[in-house]
Design a protein around this motif. Sequence first.
Motif, PDB file in Angstrom:
ATOM      1  N   LEU A 152       0.851  -1.150  -0.114  1.00  0.00           N
ATOM      2  CA  LEU A 152      -0.115   0.107   0.087  1.00  0.00           C
ATOM      3  C   LEU A 152       0.995   1.162   0.040  1.00  0.00           C
ATOM      4  CD1 LEU A 152      -3.035  -0.879   2.278  1.00  0.00           C
ATOM      5  CD2 LEU A 152      -3.114  -0.893  -0.060  1.00  0.00           C
ATOM      6  N   ALA A 153       2.145   1.167   0.764  1.00  0.00           N
ATOM      7  CA  ALA A 153       2.868   2.284   0.572  1.00  0.00           C
ATOM      8  C   ALA A 153       3.632   2.600  -0.792  1.00  0.00           C
ATOM      9  CB  ALA A 153       4.107   2.077   1.797  1.00  0.00           C
ATOM     10  N   ARG A 154       3.993   1.580  -1.424  1.00  0.00           N
ATOM     11  CA  ARG A 154       4.399   1.891  -2.899  1.00  0.00           C
ATOM     12  C   ARG A 154       3.273   2.211  -3.682  1.00  0.00           C
ATOM     13  NH1 ARG A 154       9.162   2.457  -4.992  1.00  0.00           N
ATOM     14  NH2 ARG A 154       9.858   0.645  -3.938  1.00  0.00           N
ATOM     15  N   TYR A 155       2.052   1.759  -3.541  1.00  0.00           N
ATOM     16  CA  TYR A 155       1.099   2.309  -4.417  1.00  0.00           C
ATOM     17  C   TYR A 155       0.926   3.569  -3.954  1.00  0.00           C
ATOM     18  CZ  TYR A 155      -3.943   3.263  -5.722  1.00  0.00           C
ATOM     19  OH  TYR A 155      -4.880   3.866  -6.444  1.00  0.00           O
ATOM     20  N   ALA A 156       0.730   4.152  -2.740  1.00  0.00           N
ATOM     21  CA  ALA A 156       0.722   5.406  -2.591  1.00  0.00           C
ATOM     22  C   ALA A 156       1.781   6.247  -2.873  1.00  0.00           C
ATOM     23  CB  ALA A 156       0.629   5.924  -0.959  1.00  0.00           C
ATOM     24  N   LEU A 157       2.696   6.021  -3.239  1.00  0.00           N
ATOM     25  CA  LEU A 157       3.931   6.677  -3.816  1.00  0.00           C
ATOM     26  C   LEU A 157       3.744   6.801  -5.057  1.00  0.00           C
ATOM     27  CD1 LEU A 157       7.128   4.997  -2.080  1.00  0.00           C
ATOM     28  CD2 LEU A 157       6.361   7.359  -1.648  1.00  0.00           C
ATOM     29  N   ASN A 158       3.176   5.742  -5.791  1.00  0.00           N
ATOM     30  CA  ASN A 158       2.964   5.978  -7.233  1.00  0.00           C
ATOM     31  C   ASN A 158       1.488   6.346  -7.565  1.00  0.00           C
ATOM     32  OD1 ASN A 158       5.251   4.441  -7.719  1.00  0.00           O
ATOM     33  ND2 ASN A 158       3.946   2.446  -7.977  1.00  0.00           N
ATOM     34  N   HIS A 159       0.781   6.509  -6.727  1.00  0.00           N
ATOM     35  CA  HIS A 159      -0.787   7.067  -7.136  1.00  0.00           C
ATOM     36  C   HIS A 159      -0.969   8.000  -5.919  1.00  0.00           C
ATOM     37  CE1 HIS A 159      -1.240   4.604 -10.330  1.00  0.00           C
ATOM     38  NE2 HIS A 159      -0.651   3.445  -9.876  1.00  0.00           N
ATOM     39  N   PRO A 160      -0.398   8.957  -5.428  1.00  0.00           N
ATOM     40  CA  PRO A 160      -0.861   9.812  -4.346  1.00  0.00           C
ATOM     41  C   PRO A 160      -2.008  10.282  -4.369  1.00  0.00           C
ATOM     42  CG  PRO A 160       0.811  10.990  -5.673  1.00  0.00           C
ATOM     43  CD  PRO A 160       0.616   9.526  -6.148  1.00  0.00           C
ATOM     44  N   ASP A 161      -2.721  10.690  -5.417  1.00  0.00           N
ATOM     45  CA  ASP A 161      -3.999  11.558  -5.410  1.00  0.00           C
ATOM     46  C   ASP A 161      -5.270  10.614  -5.340  1.00  0.00           C
ATOM     47  OD1 ASP A 161      -2.385  13.615  -6.297  1.00  0.00           O
ATOM     48  OD2 ASP A 161      -2.782  13.601  -8.442  1.00  0.00           O
ATOM     49  N   THR A 162      -4.733   9.171  -5.271  1.00  0.00           N
ATOM     50  CA  THR A 162      -5.954   8.312  -4.985  1.00  0.00           C
ATOM     51  C   THR A 162      -5.947   7.785  -3.425  1.00  0.00           C
ATOM     52  OG1 THR A 162      -4.748   6.438  -5.587  1.00  0.00           O
ATOM     53  CG2 THR A 162      -5.864   7.711  -7.426  1.00  0.00           C
ATOM     54  N   VAL A 163      -4.974   8.326  -2.653  1.00  0.00           N
ATOM     55  CA  VAL A 163      -4.812   7.875  -1.378  1.00  0.00           C
ATOM     56  C   VAL A 163      -5.058   8.938  -0.320  1.00  0.00           C
ATOM     57  CG1 VAL A 163      -3.209   6.558   0.214  1.00  0.00           C
ATOM     58  CG2 VAL A 163      -3.199   5.963  -1.977  1.00  0.00           C
ATOM     59  N   GLU A 164      -6.076   8.788   0.264  1.00  0.00           N
ATOM     60  CA  GLU A 164      -6.371   9.846   1.384  1.00  0.00           C
ATOM     61  C   GLU A 164      -5.795   9.608   2.888  1.00  0.00           C
ATOM     62  OE1 GLU A 164     -10.327  11.376   2.017  1.00  0.00           O
ATOM     63  OE2 GLU A 164     -10.960  10.997  -0.149  1.00  0.00           O
ATOM     64  N   GLY A 165      -5.309   8.444   3.040  1.00  0.00           N
ATOM     65  CA  GLY A 165      -4.731   7.942   4.323  1.00  0.00           C
ATOM     66  C   GLY A 165      -4.574   6.705   4.398  1.00  0.00           C
TER      67      GLY A 165
END
Length: 389
Positions: A152-165
């Motif tokens: 999930l951290a890797r996903y958030a790095l690649n797609h920051p606009d889709t992760v609120e928390g």
Amino acid sequence: MAELQEVQITEEKPLLPGQTPEAAKEAELAARILLDQGQTHSVETPYGSVTFTVYGTPKPKRPAILTYHDVGLNYKSCFQPLFQFEDMQEIIQNFVRVHVDAPGMEEGAPVFPLGYQYPSLDQLADMIPCVLQYLNFSTIIGVGVGAGAYILARYALNHPDTVEGLVLINIDPNAKGWMDWAAHKLTGLTSSIPEMILGHLFSQEELSGNSELIQKYRNIITHAPNLDNIELYWNSYNNRRDLNFERGGDITLRCPVMLVVGDQAPHEDAVGDQLWGTKNLIPASCLLQVECNSKLDPTQTSFLKMADSGGQPQLTQPGKLTEAFKYFLQGMGYMASSCMTRLSRSRTASLTSAASVDGNRSRSRTLSQSSESGTLSSGPPGHTMEVSC
């Protein structure tokens, strides 16, 4: 005699042609039961098929809670005790949930053929956009444990606009060093795959205690029909890349983050020897969380060290984690009118008396609270929260 007036009555939920009111009620009840049981879907991605289960219905202007489990587990064995906890019900009524199973980890999954190339953790993260596109969800709040936290951290790095928390439990953001690699190889000569995975999930103290919980999960992993698949996921985790977090740099998490670690979390002696020159001084998992915390934005990050908890706080301390999660959501602007949890209510009297004795305590950039009271606080905006509960 007064003239009769024609009145037209329209049903709020019109019946289908030929459907009786009794049949409509039965259909509605069946739909509710289906939502409670979850709806399982599979979607094809560039790296293979991924299975996920959806609970509830999407709420307007609210993200989905998306979970990702650790090695040796699936979404049920990893998260069911947490999301079935009584105080968690208020939270799940306000959010739709998506529980992702890593490929081959879902219940009844067939064993992959010999030579199958299992996705890397980076590739598993790249599967998540396909899930969200299938469901037409725009944003998520991620909850991950171990390998799932890394994904999930890797996903958030690649797609920051889709992760609120993000709630990241026992995350290791680093690639394995050569000492870790050597220790892993040596352990593999004397230990079976189930034993190594159990050592990843639980501390030696927990395993030695052999509680009912440990017996349950030892049995689940040892007798897993998809053990070959689990080994592939395990290998991918051990071959992960460094997330390269950098405070103030381009590679960082740009959403609110809660880092969670148990004070009895598992650790590898090789890591403890490398960092401290001794064994069993401080669990490496705690050190990793502190290191990860130091590399993230202090205005967005809270650090929760959970007392009397090992490698899986969501299993051993679901009440405390639920309370922390609720405060985390409130800090993001959700559930502002939420009621206190049973844990909070039971502490109110003791906290009041403690406050009168202790008086005002000094506050620094890190908010630290004692394990005796176990209190949690959302903390002032822009401060890192370090809580021992």
